[in-house]
Design a protein around this motif. Structure first.
Motif, PDB file in Angstrom:
ATOM      1  N   SER A  52       0.839  -1.117   0.016  1.00 34.62           N
ATOM      2  CA  SER A  52       0.032   0.172   0.072  1.00 34.62           C
ATOM      3  C   SER A  52       0.810   1.173   0.022  1.00 34.62           C
ATOM      4  O   SER A  52       0.607   2.309  -0.498  1.00 34.62           O
ATOM      5  CB  SER A  52      -1.142  -0.004   1.157  1.00 34.62           C
ATOM      6  OG  SER A  52      -1.664  -0.970   1.126  1.00 34.62           O
ATOM      7  N   LEU A  53       1.942   1.135   0.756  1.00 31.60           N
ATOM      8  CA  LEU A  53       2.966   2.401   0.760  1.00 31.60           C
ATOM      9  C   LEU A  53       3.288   2.475  -0.537  1.00 31.60           C
ATOM     10  O   LEU A  53       3.439   3.861  -1.074  1.00 31.60           O
ATOM     11  CB  LEU A  53       3.982   2.155   1.737  1.00 31.60           C
ATOM     12  CG  LEU A  53       4.967   3.111   1.927  1.00 31.60           C
ATOM     13  CD1 LEU A  53       4.462   4.517   2.330  1.00 31.60           C
ATOM     14  CD2 LEU A  53       6.325   2.725   2.878  1.00 31.60           C
ATOM     15  N   LYS A  98       2.228   9.313   3.830  1.00 27.49           N
ATOM     16  CA  LYS A  98       2.656   9.589   5.276  1.00 27.49           C
ATOM     17  C   LYS A  98       1.636   8.763   6.246  1.00 27.49           C
ATOM     18  O   LYS A  98       2.375   8.053   7.092  1.00 27.49           O
ATOM     19  CB  LYS A  98       2.734  10.818   5.805  1.00 27.49           C
ATOM     20  CG  LYS A  98       3.800  11.907   5.012  1.00 27.49           C
ATOM     21  CD  LYS A  98       3.667  13.146   5.657  1.00 27.49           C
ATOM     22  CE  LYS A  98       4.763  13.855   5.075  1.00 27.49           C
ATOM     23  NZ  LYS A  98       4.906  15.233   5.515  1.00 27.49           N
ATOM     24  N   ARG A  99       0.496   8.546   5.889  1.00 28.80           N
ATOM     25  CA  ARG A  99      -0.210   7.791   6.668  1.00 28.80           C
ATOM     26  C   ARG A  99       0.235   6.290   6.576  1.00 28.80           C
ATOM     27  O   ARG A  99      -0.090   5.338   7.507  1.00 28.80           O
ATOM     28  CB  ARG A  99      -1.946   7.929   6.438  1.00 28.80           C
ATOM     29  CG  ARG A  99      -2.632   9.034   6.643  1.00 28.80           C
ATOM     30  CD  ARG A  99      -3.913   9.448   6.359  1.00 28.80           C
ATOM     31  NE  ARG A  99      -4.663  10.470   7.128  1.00 28.80           N
ATOM     32  CZ  ARG A  99      -5.619  10.920   6.422  1.00 28.80           C
ATOM     33  NH1 ARG A  99      -6.201  10.722   5.338  1.00 28.80           N
ATOM     34  NH2 ARG A  99      -6.132  12.093   7.223  1.00 28.80           N
ATOM     35  N   ALA A 100       0.206   5.795   5.280  1.00 25.84           N
ATOM     36  CA  ALA A 100       0.665   4.501   5.000  1.00 25.84           C
ATOM     37  C   ALA A 100       2.112   4.262   5.809  1.00 25.84           C
ATOM     38  O   ALA A 100       2.274   3.298   6.419  1.00 25.84           O
ATOM     39  CB  ALA A 100       0.989   4.278   3.602  1.00 25.84           C
ATOM     40  N   LEU A 101       2.890   5.304   5.972  1.00 24.80           N
ATOM     41  CA  LEU A 101       4.219   5.016   6.529  1.00 24.80           C
ATOM     42  C   LEU A 101       4.027   4.783   8.109  1.00 24.80           C
ATOM     43  O   LEU A 101       4.749   4.277   8.567  1.00 24.80           O
ATOM     44  CB  LEU A 101       5.004   6.269   6.065  1.00 24.80           C
ATOM     45  CG  LEU A 101       6.729   6.191   6.636  1.00 24.80           C
ATOM     46  CD1 LEU A 101       7.629   4.761   6.294  1.00 24.80           C
ATOM     47  CD2 LEU A 101       7.440   7.297   6.496  1.00 24.80           C
ATOM     48  N   ILE A 102       3.199   5.702   8.617  1.00 29.21           N
ATOM     49  CA  ILE A 102       2.915   5.698  10.145  1.00 29.21           C
ATOM     50  C   ILE A 102       2.323   4.299  10.384  1.00 29.21           C
ATOM     51  O   ILE A 102       2.883   3.915  11.196  1.00 29.21           O
ATOM     52  CB  ILE A 102       1.906   6.787  10.492  1.00 29.21           C
ATOM     53  CG1 ILE A 102       2.547   8.296  10.288  1.00 29.21           C
ATOM     54  CG2 ILE A 102       1.419   6.617  11.866  1.00 29.21           C
ATOM     55  CD1 ILE A 102       1.660   9.112  10.527  1.00 29.21           C
ATOM     56  N   SER A 103       1.343   3.683   9.415  1.00 26.72           N
ATOM     57  CA  SER A 103       0.931   2.578  10.009  1.00 26.72           C
ATOM     58  C   SER A 103       1.945   1.278   9.883  1.00 26.72           C
ATOM     59  O   SER A 103       1.770   0.484  10.400  1.00 26.72           O
ATOM     60  CB  SER A 103      -0.372   2.256   8.823  1.00 26.72           C
ATOM     61  OG  SER A 103      -1.142   0.950   9.256  1.00 26.72           O
ATOM     62  N   LEU A 104       2.605   1.596   8.739  1.00 26.30           N
ATOM     63  CA  LEU A 104       3.852   0.496   8.645  1.00 26.30           C
ATOM     64  C   LEU A 104       4.804   0.465   9.877  1.00 26.30           C
ATOM     65  O   LEU A 104       5.072  -0.509  10.119  1.00 26.30           O
ATOM     66  CB  LEU A 104       4.501   0.493   7.164  1.00 26.30           C
ATOM     67  CG  LEU A 104       5.661  -0.337   7.043  1.00 26.30           C
ATOM     68  CD1 LEU A 104       5.172  -1.783   6.791  1.00 26.30           C
ATOM     69  CD2 LEU A 104       6.384   0.224   5.578  1.00 26.30           C
ATOM     70  N   ASN A 105       5.151   1.762  10.214  1.00 23.03           N
ATOM     71  CA  ASN A 105       6.167   1.778  11.378  1.00 23.03           C
ATOM     72  C   ASN A 105       5.612   1.123  12.432  1.00 23.03           C
ATOM     73  O   ASN A 105       5.976   0.548  13.474  1.00 23.03           O
ATOM     74  CB  ASN A 105       6.385   3.167  11.503  1.00 23.03           C
ATOM     75  CG  ASN A 105       7.294   3.877  10.417  1.00 23.03           C
ATOM     76  OD1 ASN A 105       7.929   2.788   9.402  1.00 23.03           O
ATOM     77  ND2 ASN A 105       7.322   5.058  10.302  1.00 23.03           N
TER      78      ASN A 105
END
Length: 449
Positions: A184-185, A203-210
């Motif tokens: 998704s990212l 950025k939302r995808a990156l936050i969720s991944l982190n």
């Protein structure tokens, strides 16, 4: 020219065979040293069996059984004739003098030697009689203690096993989520580069991944501690890897049990222990009553006596004697001690009866509580299973709608979070049901080892 005789050849080949045998025997032990056995893809049943074989607490219980058996034999040995031999050699520097008829007379000689063979036989002794009557119940109590320890260990190991599986499933869920979130990212990043979406989705995808990676790392650290705890319960070598084998579908089929059963406290190992202890207290009560009876024993001896003033001629002449004695010992008054001991034994019996009554009440309460927890967790599991399926369906639909431009990426993130939580909640609920099922079986006395 043959320099070897037939006997030399036999000796040589025997030596070679012995050397090869010792080498193979040594290599066998080198490959499988004592106490380092491991499990490959261990199921719950194998883990429990391994723990019962290797847990030091269980091994101590088995040793206690052997010690108890030796103590019983030691007490029963007093029923057999006791045979002893004594020998002494005595030199009198000054021979004893007595006054006989007003005249001093020396009694005895300078050198004495004696050999004594004694035999004693207990005819009635309440200590030995108690040991003989209680031997079977003492053995039974020792074996029941071992069985109780095995049951407690099996329960603890099973729950620790399910606890490890719960954490492993959470890690597996995180791994699958990370793969999905990375995809998704990448999609969000490509859309941002193409100008289709702004960088907020990226950025939302990156936050969720982190967050998912952090949760996975946290669970991995927690898993290490849970595995070590399971190893300690099993008596498993800490330097060896423990790989667990499980089938989620099989576990789902094992969650059900008959909820219409009634708790029978007589099936519980703790009740059986109390029953055995009560019988031993009854024997002890009878033992205190026997304190009013006499102790009867027979003793005999044969003495070889040697006397002479000249040491070199000491054994030239023998003066033997022998006897047989029947002894009856009856304590008449002991300050009321026997009555006090009898009263104490009677109160101990009354107390054990109250212990049994309290156990009956506790077993019923424990079963009702365990059954209630099981039913509640089972309902929660069925609900979480439905939620998991619904969350998967919602996620798939929103993912398609997002790619078609109908839904926003925020809704994708929300559906991913719901799916992850639904899956984690499902596995948590599954292993909670299995753990509560163990409590129900234990309350029913169905876990016996």
């Amino acid at each position: 020219m043959n320099y070897w005789s037939k006997s030399d050849k036999k000796i040589f080949f025997a030596f070679v065979a012995a050397l090869l045998f010792c080498q193979s025997y040594g290599s066998l032990f080198a490959q499988s040293p004592l106490g380092t056995a491991t499990l490959d893809k261990a199921t719950l049943e194998e883990v429990v069996k391994y723990a019962i074989r290797n847990q030091p607490a269980i091994q101590q219980s088995v040793i206690d059984e052997r010690i108890t058996e030796n103590n019983i034999k030691n007490r029963l040995a007093d029923w057999y004739p006791q045979i002893n031999f004594n020998y002494n050699l005595q030199h009198n520097f000054i021979v004893q003098t007595s006054i006989i008829g007003g005249n001093p007379v020396k009694l005895g000689v300078k050198n004495l030697s004696a050999g004594q063979l004694t035999v004693s036989q207990a005819i009635f002794n309440r200590d030995i009689l108690l040991a003989r009557r209680t031997q079977n119940d003492v053995r039974l109590q020792s074996s029941q203690l071992t069985a109780s320890n095995k049951t407690d260990l099996a329960v603890d190991v099973s729950k620790a096993f399910y606890d490890v599986l719960t954490t492993k499933q959470q890690i597996d869920v995180s791994n699958e989520d990370i793969v999905r979130l990375e995809r998704s990212l990448k999609d969000a990043q490509n859309q941002y580069k193409a100008g289709v979406a702004d960088k907020i989705d990226y950025k939302r995808a990156l936050i969720s991944l982190n967050n998912t990676k952090a949760a996975r790392k946290s669970n991995e650290e927690v898993l290490t501690g849970k595995v070590e705890y399971l190893k300690s319960l099993m008596g498993y070598p800490k330097e060896q890897e423990l790989s667990l084998q499980y089938d989620t579908l099989q576990l789902e089929q094992e969650i059900f049990l008959d909820t219409l059963q009634n708790a029978d406290y007589t099936e519980r190992i703790d009740y059986q222990l109390l029953s055995t202890h009560k019988r031993l207290l009854e024997y002890n009560f009878q033992y205190t009553k026997w304190s009013y009876l006499p102790t009867v024993a027979a003793n005999g001896a044969y003495n070889l006596n040697f006397q002479n003033n000249q040491f070199l001629d000491l054994y030239s002449k023998i003066f033997p004697n022998s006897f047989l004695v029947l002894t009856l010992s009856l304590p008449i008054y002991q300050g009321g001690k026997r009555k006090i001991n009898t009263n104490t034994a009677e109160w101990q019996l009354k107390r054990i009866n109250l212990d049994i009554k309290r156990l009956q009440l506790n077993v019923n309460a424990e079963y009702v509580r365990a059954l209630g927890n099981y039913k509640g967790s089972l309902i929660n599991l069925l609900t979480q299973k439905e939620n998991r399926d619904l969350a998967k369906e919602v996620y798939d639909i929103i993912q398609l709608q997002y790619r078609s431009g109908i839904k926003t990426y925020l809704e994708v993130i929300t559906s991913e979070t719901d799916l992850r939580l639904a899956r984690i909640n499902y596995y948590n609920a599954l292993y909670q049901v299995l753990s509560n099922k163990i409590d129900v079986q234990r309350a029913l006395g169905q876990l016996n080892y």
